[in-house]
Scaffold this active site. Sequence first.
Site, PDB file in Angstrom:
ATOM      1  N   HIS A 219      15.600  25.855  41.834  1.00 56.09           N
ATOM      2  CA  HIS A 219      14.141  24.913  41.780  1.00 56.09           C
ATOM      3  C   HIS A 219      14.026  24.208  40.459  1.00 56.09           C
ATOM      4  O   HIS A 219      13.016  23.439  40.600  1.00 56.09           O
ATOM      5  CB  HIS A 219      13.254  25.860  42.073  1.00 56.09           C
ATOM      6  CG  HIS A 219      13.254  26.221  43.513  1.00 56.09           C
ATOM      7  ND1 HIS A 219      14.229  26.755  44.187  1.00 56.09           N
ATOM      8  CD2 HIS A 219      12.235  26.007  44.649  1.00 56.09           C
ATOM      9  CE1 HIS A 219      14.129  27.187  45.526  1.00 56.09           C
ATOM     10  NE2 HIS A 219      12.708  26.509  45.829  1.00 56.09           N
ATOM     11  N   SER A 223      17.792  20.406  44.248  1.00 54.51           N
ATOM     12  CA  SER A 223      18.966  20.611  44.926  1.00 54.51           C
ATOM     13  C   SER A 223      19.822  19.226  44.787  1.00 54.51           C
ATOM     14  O   SER A 223      19.257  18.035  44.588  1.00 54.51           O
ATOM     15  CB  SER A 223      18.863  20.639  46.530  1.00 54.51           C
ATOM     16  OG  SER A 223      18.124  21.684  46.980  1.00 54.51           O
ATOM     17  N   LYS A 247      17.008  22.519  60.296  1.00 53.48           N
ATOM     18  CA  LYS A 247      18.520  22.296  60.232  1.00 53.48           C
ATOM     19  C   LYS A 247      18.965  23.633  60.044  1.00 53.48           C
ATOM     20  O   LYS A 247      20.238  23.850  60.512  1.00 53.48           O
ATOM     21  CB  LYS A 247      18.654  21.373  59.292  1.00 53.48           C
ATOM     22  CG  LYS A 247      20.245  20.650  59.387  1.00 53.48           C
ATOM     23  CD  LYS A 247      19.962  19.410  58.271  1.00 53.48           C
ATOM     24  CE  LYS A 247      21.494  18.748  58.480  1.00 53.48           C
ATOM     25  NZ  LYS A 247      21.404  17.532  57.817  1.00 53.48           N
ATOM     26  N   ASP A 248      18.599  24.335  59.080  1.00 54.54           N
ATOM     27  CA  ASP A 248      19.103  25.697  58.634  1.00 54.54           C
ATOM     28  C   ASP A 248      19.063  26.641  60.001  1.00 54.54           C
ATOM     29  O   ASP A 248      19.820  27.667  60.252  1.00 54.54           O
ATOM     30  CB  ASP A 248      18.478  26.443  57.572  1.00 54.54           C
ATOM     31  CG  ASP A 248      18.756  25.630  56.332  1.00 54.54           C
ATOM     32  OD1 ASP A 248      19.849  25.141  56.121  1.00 54.54           O
ATOM     33  OD2 ASP A 248      17.970  25.867  55.400  1.00 54.54           O
ATOM     34  N   GLU A 291      41.832  43.793  51.905  1.00 55.87           N
ATOM     35  CA  GLU A 291      41.053  42.922  52.983  1.00 55.87           C
ATOM     36  C   GLU A 291      41.475  41.351  52.841  1.00 55.87           C
ATOM     37  O   GLU A 291      41.854  40.882  51.520  1.00 55.87           O
ATOM     38  CB  GLU A 291      39.922  43.045  52.878  1.00 55.87           C
ATOM     39  CG  GLU A 291      39.169  44.465  53.338  1.00 55.87           C
ATOM     40  CD  GLU A 291      39.080  44.383  55.097  1.00 55.87           C
ATOM     41  OE1 GLU A 291      40.235  44.046  55.777  1.00 55.87           O
ATOM     42  OE2 GLU A 291      37.986  44.589  55.483  1.00 55.87           O
TER      43      GLU A 291
END
Length: 429
Positions: A219, A223, A247-248, A291
């Site tokens: 912040h 972004s 959108k998320d 894994e």
Amino acid sequence: MSFPWANEYKPANGLTQWLDEKLPLPRFVYNAVGAGYPVPRNLNYMWNFGVLAGFCLVLQIVTGVILAMHYAANAGVAFDSVEHIMRDVNWGWMLRYAHANGASAFFVVVYLHIFRGFFYSSYKAPREMIWLLGVVIFLLMMATAFMGYVLPWGQMSFWGAKVITGLFGAIPVVGEPLQVWLLGGYAPDNAALNRFFSLHFLLPFVIAGVIILHIWALHIPGSSNPTGVEVKTESDTVPFHPYYTAKDGFGLGIFLLIYCAVLFFAPNMLGHPDNYIPANPLSTPAHIVPEWYFWPFYAILRAFTSDFFFIPAKLMGVLAMFSAILVWFFLPWLDTSPVRSGHYRPLFRKFFWLLLIDVAVLGYCGGAPAAEPFVMISQIASMYYFLHFLVILPLVSSIEKPEPLPFSITEAVLGKDESAVLNANPAAA
């Protein structure tokens, strides 16, 4: 980043006004993920992975806390306690599968997030701290996932713990005491299982704390975006809510469809069959593998088969495995190109796809037996991996001729924006 055009939080009634004066939590949320946080208007779905990673962490913490209520960290009953969860606890099978497949989903999302950062150079100034904290989060995730893999106390859990902790024994002088300290003894047993369980329970909350720092650091400069061009005017941004929350939300819906399909129809797809056999210190599995999300780094570890002067091959492998991640810390200074986005860097773009193929090859070799031709392929792929970051990336940065950048984010989205040009450069009027 402070934008003069950001919407200001205004309490709607007396209660919210009182709360804002005493504990400004609504204001904090509004400014962090609400209409008070302007973001570039051109973010695509590659910017969904941060929110998805946060969702995966919450999912892992919630399911992990409930599973811990029924799990017994004792070598004699650990395997049986997992079976008890699967067979006797209400919805225990779903919680266990949700947690196990949630770890894989978490790594899928984070790997996509990392490679998006590679392509769009999200590690460059002024966002270096965001990137560095992200690498710390990834290291903590790897430690947490390894210790979680040990807890079912199946064959692969036991021998994975023995092999991975055995790597520390390759460190000169302090290696063996460090290995004994990690295990609480000379082999994985009750002490090791208790330590791993305690740390596996604790580390997700540490990850959550570092993620808060990660978001805080984000912040400050704001972004990044697909063009790599910084925000210049109000027309370059839109409020985070409702544009990117919607959108998320769509991205989260697609993620949940895929996740639930695996959870309910193929929950054991990513697990190793040997881990459904109780741990037996007297029976070594024919093929010990971690894994799948560790496979690229496991391939780098196994690529060293001969001593290098006075340095044992095992130590070289351990150093290379850790260096494969630590090199990411130096990316802000290795990549010196003034252009961020790979869309405008044609030569960089070609090498990026080569890196992606190289990591996929390493992953395949990491899951394959430690035999030819996989060892030789691992050696070639490992060599290219380090060449990419230490040689190719700095060289490409210095010789590449980037394509022309758009003047602004608005111009990249809507075409030439005369008002944006005049606002950013009044002399042009």
